[in-house]
Design an enzyme around this catalytic site. Structure first.
Site, PDB file in Angstrom:
ATOM      1  N   HIS A 275      -2.275   0.776  -1.655  1.00 14.91           N
ATOM      2  CA  HIS A 275      -2.125   2.045  -0.922  1.00 14.91           C
ATOM      3  C   HIS A 275      -2.815   3.150  -1.714  1.00 14.91           C
ATOM      4  O   HIS A 275      -4.010   3.079  -1.933  1.00 14.91           O
ATOM      5  CB  HIS A 275      -0.623   2.300  -0.696  1.00 14.91           C
ATOM      6  CG  HIS A 275      -0.275   3.427   0.217  1.00 14.91           C
ATOM      7  ND1 HIS A 275      -1.166   4.097   0.996  1.00 14.91           N
ATOM      8  CD2 HIS A 275       0.940   3.983   0.486  1.00 14.91           C
ATOM      9  CE1 HIS A 275      -0.546   5.024   1.706  1.00 14.91           C
ATOM     10  NE2 HIS A 275       0.732   4.983   1.407  1.00 14.91           N
ATOM     11  N   HIS A 314      -8.766  -1.352   5.976  1.00 10.51           N
ATOM     12  CA  HIS A 314      -7.687  -0.442   6.377  1.00 10.51           C
ATOM     13  C   HIS A 314      -6.899  -1.083   7.513  1.00 10.51           C
ATOM     14  O   HIS A 314      -7.448  -1.784   8.345  1.00 10.51           O
ATOM     15  CB  HIS A 314      -8.277   0.899   6.862  1.00 10.51           C
ATOM     16  CG  HIS A 314      -7.292   2.004   6.830  1.00 10.51           C
ATOM     17  ND1 HIS A 314      -6.387   2.205   7.853  1.00 10.51           N
ATOM     18  CD2 HIS A 314      -7.027   2.932   5.892  1.00 10.51           C
ATOM     19  CE1 HIS A 314      -5.639   3.245   7.549  1.00 10.51           C
ATOM     20  NE2 HIS A 314      -5.995   3.704   6.365  1.00 10.51           N
ATOM     21  N   ASP A 370     -10.320   5.920  -0.303  1.00  6.46           N
ATOM     22  CA  ASP A 370     -10.254   5.732  -1.757  1.00  6.46           C
ATOM     23  C   ASP A 370     -11.568   5.298  -2.378  1.00  6.46           C
ATOM     24  O   ASP A 370     -11.687   5.275  -3.605  1.00  6.46           O
ATOM     25  CB  ASP A 370      -9.159   4.691  -2.082  1.00  6.46           C
ATOM     26  CG  ASP A 370      -7.793   5.229  -1.740  1.00  6.46           C
ATOM     27  OD1 ASP A 370      -7.074   4.586  -0.949  1.00  6.46           O
ATOM     28  OD2 ASP A 370      -7.468   6.335  -2.213  1.00  6.46           O
TER      29      ASP A 370
HETATM   30  C1  SDX Z   1      -4.781   3.880   1.928  1.00 15.19           C
HETATM   31  O1  SDX Z   1      -2.164   3.273   6.015  1.00 15.19           O
HETATM   32  C2  SDX Z   1      -2.851   4.286   5.650  1.00 15.19           C
HETATM   33  O2  SDX Z   1      -3.123   5.198   6.443  1.00 15.19           O
HETATM   34  C3  SDX Z   1      -3.193   4.321   4.190  1.00 15.19           C
HETATM   35  C4  SDX Z   1      -4.125   5.436   3.765  1.00 15.19           C
HETATM   36  C5  SDX Z   1      -3.475   6.772   3.886  1.00 15.19           C
HETATM   37  O3  SDX Z   1      -4.199   7.779   3.961  1.00 15.19           O
HETATM   38  O4  SDX Z   1      -2.231   6.830   3.773  1.00 15.19           O
HETATM   39  O5  SDX Z   1      -5.307   5.432   4.561  1.00 15.19           O
HETATM   40  C6  SDX Z   1      -4.536   5.276   2.289  1.00 15.19           C
HETATM   41  O6  SDX Z   1      -3.864   3.208   1.518  1.00 15.19           O
HETATM   42  C7  SDX Z   1      -6.155   3.285   2.149  1.00 15.19           C
HETATM   43  C8  SDX Z   1      -6.208   1.787   1.761  1.00 15.19           C
HETATM   44  C9  SDX Z   1      -6.365   1.700   0.232  1.00 15.19           C
HETATM   45  N1  SDX Z   1      -6.269   0.262  -0.202  1.00 15.19           N
HETATM   46  C10 SDX Z   1      -7.331  -0.406  -0.612  1.00 15.19           C
HETATM   47  O7  SDX Z   1      -8.489   0.014  -0.587  1.00 15.19           O
HETATM   48  C11 SDX Z   1      -7.003  -1.798  -1.170  1.00 15.19           C
HETATM   49  C12 SDX Z   1      -7.989  -2.804  -0.587  1.00 15.19           C
HETATM   50  N2  SDX Z   1      -7.735  -2.951   0.855  1.00 15.19           N
HETATM   51  C13 SDX Z   1      -6.906  -4.052   1.283  1.00 15.19           C
HETATM   52  O8  SDX Z   1      -5.867  -4.406   0.413  1.00 15.19           O
HETATM   53  C14 SDX Z   1      -6.543  -3.982   2.760  1.00 15.19           C
HETATM   54  O9  SDX Z   1      -7.690  -3.682   3.446  1.00 15.19           O
HETATM   55  C15 SDX Z   1      -5.453  -3.041   3.222  1.00 15.19           C
HETATM   56  C16 SDX Z   1      -4.197  -3.285   2.488  1.00 15.19           C
HETATM   57  C17 SDX Z   1      -5.880  -1.630   3.073  1.00 15.19           C
HETATM   58  C18 SDX Z   1      -5.225  -3.323   4.699  1.00 15.19           C
HETATM   59  O10 SDX Z   1      -4.774  -4.585   4.775  1.00 15.19           O
HETATM   60  P1  SDX Z   1      -4.317  -5.221   6.172  1.00 15.19           P
HETATM   61  O11 SDX Z   1      -4.440  -4.318   7.322  1.00 15.19           O
HETATM   62  O12 SDX Z   1      -2.997  -5.852   5.958  1.00 15.19           O
HETATM   63  O13 SDX Z   1      -5.460  -6.221   6.422  1.00 15.19           O
HETATM   64  P2  SDX Z   1      -5.394  -7.710   6.037  1.00 15.19           P
HETATM   65  O14 SDX Z   1      -4.896  -7.829   4.629  1.00 15.19           O
HETATM   66  O15 SDX Z   1      -4.697  -8.431   7.117  1.00 15.19           O
HETATM   67  O16 SDX Z   1      -6.970  -8.073   6.022  1.00 15.19           O
HETATM   68  C19 SDX Z   1      -7.614  -8.628   7.130  1.00 15.19           C
HETATM   69  C20 SDX Z   1      -8.651  -9.571   6.532  1.00 15.19           C
HETATM   70  C21 SDX Z   1      -8.062 -10.599   5.583  1.00 15.19           C
HETATM   71  O17 SDX Z   1      -8.976 -11.669   5.580  1.00 15.19           O
HETATM   72  P3  SDX Z   1      -8.536 -13.063   6.330  1.00 15.19           P
HETATM   73  O18 SDX Z   1      -7.296 -13.554   5.619  1.00 15.19           O
HETATM   74  O19 SDX Z   1      -8.237 -12.673   7.780  1.00 15.19           O
HETATM   75  O20 SDX Z   1      -9.710 -13.976   6.201  1.00 15.19           O
HETATM   76  O21 SDX Z   1      -9.563  -8.812   5.698  1.00 15.19           O
HETATM   77  C22 SDX Z   1      -9.439  -9.234   4.352  1.00 15.19           C
HETATM   78  C23 SDX Z   1      -8.132  -9.963   4.236  1.00 15.19           C
HETATM   79  O22 SDX Z   1      -8.190 -10.932   3.190  1.00 15.19           O
HETATM   80  N3  SDX Z   1      -9.466  -8.003   3.547  1.00 15.19           N
HETATM   81  C24 SDX Z   1     -10.161  -7.841   2.430  1.00 15.19           C
HETATM   82  C25 SDX Z   1      -9.956  -6.515   2.048  1.00 15.19           C
HETATM   83  N4  SDX Z   1      -9.143  -5.920   2.922  1.00 15.19           N
HETATM   84  C26 SDX Z   1      -8.825  -6.863   3.838  1.00 15.19           C
HETATM   85  N5  SDX Z   1     -10.947  -8.699   1.728  1.00 15.19           N
HETATM   86  C27 SDX Z   1     -11.511  -8.186   0.627  1.00 15.19           C
HETATM   87  N6  SDX Z   1     -11.376  -6.922   0.183  1.00 15.19           N
HETATM   88  C28 SDX Z   1     -10.601  -6.057   0.873  1.00 15.19           C
HETATM   89  N7  SDX Z   1     -10.461  -4.836   0.431  1.00 15.19           N
END
Ligand code: SDX
Length: 438
Positions: A275, A314, A370
Site C-alpha cells: 500500500h 493497482h 508510488d
Molecule cells: C497504493 O487502493 C488504493 O487506492 C491504494 C492507493 C491509494 O492511493 O490509496 O492507490 C495507493 O497502495 C498504490 C499501490 C502501491 N503498491 C504497489 O505498488 C505494490 C506493487 N503492486 C502490487 O502488489 C499490486 O499491484 C497491488 C497490491 C497494488 C494490487 O494488487 P491486486 O489488485 O490484488 O492485484 P493482484 O495481486 O490480483 O494482481 C493481478 C495479477 C497477478 O498476476 P496473476 O497471479 O494473475 O498471474 O498481476 C500480478 C499479480 O501477480 N501483479 C504484479 C504486480 N501487481 C500485480 N506482478 C508484478 N508486479 C506487480 N507490481
C-alpha cells in the site's frame, strides 16, 4: 417484474427471488445489490441464508460515498466531482482538504477561517516531545507515527464524543494541523536534531518544511518551487476512496473509537509495502537493480514471480494512474532545484520496457502513484524510510472525510463481516494424557 432487479432462481429449491438493484451516480459503474437481500435465499427455515463470499473485498461495496470517484478503466480520479488534474493545477492542499471534508470548495471567508484554524492547531503538547524522544534513533518513522497518533488521543479525551459535530470539527482541525508537526518530529528525532516549532506565517507545506529543515537561521524561508511541488504531491495523495487504509480508518471508527486511534489504524495499514509503503520499496527496488543493463534480468525475475515490480499495478486502475502522470511531470520542476535524480532514468527505462511487455500489458499493470513519487522525495533530501510519512500526512484529510461520512451515515453501524466457516464442526475435549500426539 421491476426492470431494476435480478430474478434469482435457487436450483436447490426451485424458488425464485426478486432482488432490487441499487445505483450510484454512474449507473453503469457502481450498480449493486444489498447483500442482506441474499439472506432470504434458504433451503430450510433454519438455514442462515446466502451470503456473498469476497476475500479482500474485491467486489464488495462497504459503503455509499460521495467523496472520491475513481474510474479504473479510464484512469479517472475526481475529488467531489473535480478532476484531479484541475485541482493539482489550480488549487492548494488545504483547499482540497476543505473540499474533501465539506463537499464543496470554500468561499474566501470559509477558506481563510479553515486555514486559520488548522494553522493554530499545529502545536503539540510538550509531553509528545518526550514521548518521541523515547524511540530508538533508528526507529522507522511510520512506526513512530502510528504510536504518536494513538498517544495524541490521550491528550484529547473529549475526542471520543464522535457523534457531536462540533467535537468532530475541532478534532479534524487538530489532526490535519498536527500531522505535519508529528511528521516533522519523527524526522528530526531520527536526525538527532532539536524539534522546530510551527511558524504561523508560512503555508501548510511551507510550515512543514520549516519544522523539518530549519537549522540556525532566525526565520526559515521555504524554496517556493519545492513548497509548491510538495503541495501538489499532498493534493495527489489526499484521498483515494475505499483503499486499504481508508477501510481501516472506517472500520476502527465504526466502533466509535476516537479519530486519533482510527487514524493510527489507517497509518498502520498504509505502512504496508503493498500500500503506502510501496514508494519506499520502489527506491529499494531501483537500487537493487543497480543499472539499466540489469533491467531485463529483473523483468524476468518478476515474470518468474521472484519479485514484484513495486510502484506498478493497482486494485482499481487498469490504466495509467492519473496521479503518476502528474508526478512524472512534477519531477522535472523539482530537479531544476535539486539536480536530477539519476534513478529517474532507470525508472523511465523500467516503465518503457514494462509497458511493452505482454506480461504487464495482459495484467493491465501500469505505474501507480508510488512509482515516481519516491524519486522526487529522495531528490528533495528525504530518507527512503520517510517516504510513506509523506503519503500519510496528506491522506489524513481523506481519512477524516471518509470517517466523518461513515459516522454521519445512518445506514452504517459497527463493522463486523461474516465468514464461511470451514473448520471442524464439533468434537469433545481430550485431557493431555489421552492425546495421541508425539
Ligand atoms: C497504493 O487502493 C488504493 O487506492 C491504494 C492507493 C491509494 O492511493 O490509496 O492507490 C495507493 O497502495 C498504490 C499501490 C502501491 N503498491 C504497489 O505498488 C505494490 C506493487 N503492486 C502490487 O502488489 C499490486 O499491484 C497491488 C497490491 C497494488 C494490487 O494488487 P491486486 O489488485 O490484488 O492485484 P493482484 O495481486 O490480483 O494482481 C493481478 C495479477 C497477478 O498476476 P496473476 O497471479 O494473475 O498471474 O498481476 C500480478 C499479480 O501477480 N501483479 C504484479 C504486480 N501487481 C500485480 N506482478 C508484478 N508486479 C506487480 N507490481
Amino acid at each position: 417484474m421491476a426492470t431494476d432487479s435480478l430474478t434469482i432462481t435457487d436450483n436447490r429449491t426451485g424458488k425464485t427471488y426478486e432482488i432490487p438493484i441499487l445505483y450510484g451516480t454512474f449507473p453503469t459503474y457502481g450498480a449493486a445489490i444489498r447483500s442482506a437481500d441474499l439472506r432470504q435465499i434458504k433451503v430450510s427455515d433454519d438455514d442462515f441464508g446466502l451470503m456473498g463470499y469476497d476475500p479482500a473485498f474485491m467486489n464488495t461495496a462497504s459503503c455509499k460515498s460521495a467523496i472520491t470517484h475513481i474510474d479504473g478503466e479510464r484512469g479517472i480520479l475526481r475529488y467531489r466531482g473535480y478532476p484531479i488534474e484541475q485541482l493539482a493545477e489550480q488549487s492548494n492542499y488545504l483547499e482540497v482538504a476543505y473540499l474533501l471534508i465539506h463537499g464543496e470548495l470554500p468561499s474566501k471567508a470559509q477558506h481563510d477561517e479553515w486555514v486559520h484554524n488548522i494553522t493554530h492547531h499545529t502545536m503539540v503538547h510538550e509531553n509528545l516531545k518526550k514521548f518521541t524522544d523515547g524511540f530508538h534513533y533508528d526507529a522507522h518513522p511510520m512506526g513512530m507515527m502510528v504510536s504518536t497518533l494513538a498517544a495524541l488521543s490521550t491528550f484529547y479525551p473529549a475526542s471520543k464524543r464522535v457523534t457531536e459535530a462540533d467535537n468532530r470539527k475541532l478534532e479534524i482541525y487538530r489532526l490535519i494541523g498536527k500531522a505535519i508537526t508529528l511528521g516533522a518530529m519523527t524526522y528530526r528525532h531520527t536526525k538527532g536534531l532539536p524539534y522546530v516549532s510551527p511558524d504561523n506565517d508560512l503555508s501548510y507545506t511551507g510550515n512543514f518544511m520549516n519544522m523539518l529543515w530549519k537549522m540556525a537561521e532566525v526565520k526559515y524561508r521555504p524554496n517556493p518551487i519545492l513548497e509548491k511541488a510538495l503541495d501538489v504531491l499532498f493534493i495527489l495523495h489526499a484521498d483515494h476512496e475505499q483503499n486499504c487504509s481508508t477501510n481501516a480508518m472506517r472500520s476502527v471508527g465504526s466502533s466509535q473509537s476516537d479519530p486519533y486511534c482510527a487514524a493510527a489504524g489507517g497509518t498502520a495499514a498504509l505502512y504496508g509495502p503493498l500500500h503506502g509503503g510501496a514508494n519506499e520499496q520502489v527506491l529499494r527496488m531501483l537500487r537493487t537493480i543497480g543499472s539499466k543493463d540489469k533491467i531485463p534480468q529483473f523483468i524476468q525475475d518478476v515474470k518468474d514471480r521472484k519479485a514484484l515490480l513495486m510502484g506498478f499495478g493497482h486494485r482499481v486502475y487498469k490504466n495509467y494512474d492519473p496521479r503518476a502522470r502528474i508526478i512524472k511531470r512534477l519531477a522535472e520542476q523539482v530537479f531544476e532545484v535539486t539536480g536530477k535524480n539519476p534513478l529517474l532514468e532507470m525508472a523511465l527505462e523500467l516503465e518503457r520496457i514494462a509497458l511493452e511487455d505482454e506480461f504487464f500489458v495482459k495484467r493491465k499493470l501500469y505505474p501507480n502513484v508510488d512509482f515516481y513519487s519516491g524519486i522526487i522525495y529522495e531528490a528533495m533530501g528525504f530518507p527512503t524510510d520517510y517516504f510513506t510519512v509523506l503519503f500519510m500526512i496528506p491522506r489524513m484529510s481523506g481519512w477524516l472525510a471518509q470517517w466523518q461520512e461513515m459516522i454521519t451515515d445512518t445506514e452504517q453501524k459497527i463493522a463486523r463481516p461474516r465468514q464461511v466457516y470451514t473448520g471442524v464442526a464439533i468434537r469433545d475435549f481430550e485431557p493431555i494424557e489421552k492425546r495421541n500426539k508425539k
